[in-house]
Motif scaffolding. Structure first.
Motif, PDB file in Angstrom:
ATOM      1  N   LEU A 131      35.901  -4.682 -18.939  1.00 24.35           N
ATOM      2  CA  LEU A 131      36.980  -5.539 -18.437  1.00 24.35           C
ATOM      3  C   LEU A 131      37.054  -5.600 -16.922  1.00 24.35           C
ATOM      4  CD1 LEU A 131      39.849  -4.565 -20.912  1.00 24.35           C
ATOM      5  CD2 LEU A 131      38.393  -6.597 -20.978  1.00 24.35           C
ATOM      6  N   GLY A 132      36.176  -4.883 -16.224  1.00 23.57           N
ATOM      7  CA  GLY A 132      36.276  -4.834 -14.781  1.00 23.57           C
ATOM      8  C   GLY A 132      37.430  -3.960 -14.334  1.00 23.57           C
ATOM      9  N   ASP A 133      37.694  -3.986 -13.042  1.00 20.62           N
ATOM     10  CA  ASP A 133      38.812  -3.234 -12.483  1.00 20.62           C
ATOM     11  C   ASP A 133      40.097  -4.025 -12.716  1.00 20.62           C
ATOM     12  OD1 ASP A 133      40.599  -1.745 -11.047  1.00 20.62           O
ATOM     13  OD2 ASP A 133      39.727  -2.172  -9.080  1.00 20.62           O
ATOM     14  N   CYS A 134      40.955  -3.518 -13.591  1.00 17.87           N
ATOM     15  CA  CYS A 134      42.179  -4.231 -13.969  1.00 17.87           C
ATOM     16  C   CYS A 134      43.396  -3.780 -13.178  1.00 17.87           C
ATOM     17  CB  CYS A 134      42.430  -4.077 -15.469  1.00 17.87           C
ATOM     18  SG  CYS A 134      41.198  -4.922 -16.486  1.00 17.87           S
ATOM     19  N   GLY A 135      43.201  -3.054 -12.103  1.00 19.38           N
ATOM     20  CA  GLY A 135      44.310  -2.694 -11.228  1.00 19.38           C
ATOM     21  C   GLY A 135      45.416  -1.955 -11.954  1.00 19.38           C
ATOM     22  N   ALA A 136      46.656  -2.397 -11.755  1.00 16.04           N
ATOM     23  CA  ALA A 136      47.812  -1.717 -12.336  1.00 16.04           C
ATOM     24  C   ALA A 136      47.826  -1.762 -13.856  1.00 16.04           C
ATOM     25  CB  ALA A 136      49.095  -2.330 -11.790  1.00 16.04           C
TER      26      ALA A 136
END
Length: 357
Positions: free
Chosen positions: A291-296
């Motif tokens: 999903l990649g870097d999904c942050g928060a």
């Protein structure tokens, strides 16, 4: 403080699926949706890439995150959709822009749409937590405190979008994107996940999806934002404290991180100092690979992934499961949670009644 909580509902929305089962079935099948992102280029002049839902229009990253959040929260709140006389407290991991004028009000309006008119959400001054990728762990800690203070149900989750607008351009400007000019860059993502929690000490007849056994947060004194060296002191502290709650090996580790080398080194170092807790052989699932870097949103998505994997284990292998979900923010906040599968009758009925579809 309450050390554990029952998970009564889960909701997920991301580019790979708009329910937990759809999204993580796609992950298990090896499906990836990393696409070129129009209008933004890395420092080598090549189009940025990330995990993005192309059918969703709009370039405002916060509005895109809200689109995912509405769907995820609706799934998690099914158990209170019929109406509850007591408002449900909310704790949400959010990007920093959520604190800008009008943004927090917009978030509250969107999540209010996720429950029936007969139900109500309750917001507190600490409901919105913008502390980077590990914000979800901080939000989960606040949710457990609320359960300890008497709330029968709490909604906790996270939302973010790094594949559009200013969020994406900021990564490009600082050469943080994976590409020829930065082979150790990140692939951004987007999405949301929410969990409805209940007190572990109460058995009301509602089915459960799993149990949050413990959550721990710490601060890394040498974080990603401070330089290339990682001593992993924060993550080591998190794992050591989780060991006190679970004196045996877990079945898997879910790393809700960026795909950059810094965080892999951090996990490897902390793992060697807490081998007694880790799977043997070591089993790590990296959220960013799919999903990649999904942050928060990363930490709540990691929790949802663990719960979904427990469900597969229960149906196909007849075994219970446990997992550690970990995440680190660029600025140094580190969090981890110990999650275990539901047992007995609750496990047998949960798929139809508790929000995983």
């Amino acid at each position: 403080m309450t050390r554990s909580a029952r998970v009564l509902g889960v909701g997920v929305a991301c580019p790979l699926g708009l329910t937990a089962r759809a999204a993580f079935a796609a992950v298990e099948a090896g499906i990836r949706r990393f696409v070129e992102l129009d209008g933004v280029f890395d420092l080598a002049g090549e189009p940025a890439r990330g995990c993005r839902l192309q059918s969703l229009p709009g370039e405002d990253p916060f509005e895109r995150a809200l689109w995912f959040a509405r769907r995820a929260a609706t799934q998690a709140l099914r158990l209170v959709a019929s109406g509850s006389t007591e408002p449900v407290p909310v704790f949400v991991a959010v990007p920093a822009v959520a604190h800008e004028a009008g943004r927090s009000r917009r978030l509250k309006e969107v999540l209010a749409e996720a429950v029936s008119p007969a139900a109500e959400l309750r917001w507190t001054p600490r409901s919105l937590i913008a502390d980077g990728r590990a914000s979800g762990a901080v939000a989960l800690t606040a949710a457990l405190h609320e359960l300890h203070d008497g709330a029968p149900r709490v909604l906790v989750g996270g939302l973010d979008c790094l594949v559009a607008g200013d969020a994406l351009r900021e990564l490009s400007r600082h050469n943080r994107l994976l590409g020829r000019r930065n082979c150790d860059g990140r692939l951004p993502g987007e999405g949301a996940a929410f969990l409805l929690l209940g007190r572990a000490s109460e058995r009301t007849g509602s089915p459960e999806l799993g149990v949050i056994e413990a959550v721990v947060c710490a601060q890394e004194p040498a974080p990603f934002a401070g330089g290339p060296a990682s001593r992993a002191e924060g993550l080591t502290e998190v794992l050591a404290e989780l060991r006190e709650h679970w004196p045996q090996r877990v079945d898997e580790v879910i790393a809700a991180q960026s795909n950059e080398r810094f965080f892999a080194t951090e996990l490897s170092t902390a793992y060697l100092r807490n081998v007694e807790l880790m799977p043997e052989p070591m089993r790590v699932r990296a959220l960013a690979d799919a999903l990649g870097d999904c942050g928060a949103a990363a930490f709540p998505l990691g929790l949802a992934w663990a719960l979904d994997d427990f469900d597969l284990r229960a149906r196909w292998r007849g075994s219970l499961a446990s997992a550690v979900v970990l995440s680190s923010s660029d600025a140094g906040t580190v969090g981890g949670a110990l999650v275990t599968a539901a047992t007995g009758e609750s496990r047998a009925v949960r798929r139809n009644d508790a929000g995983i579809s």
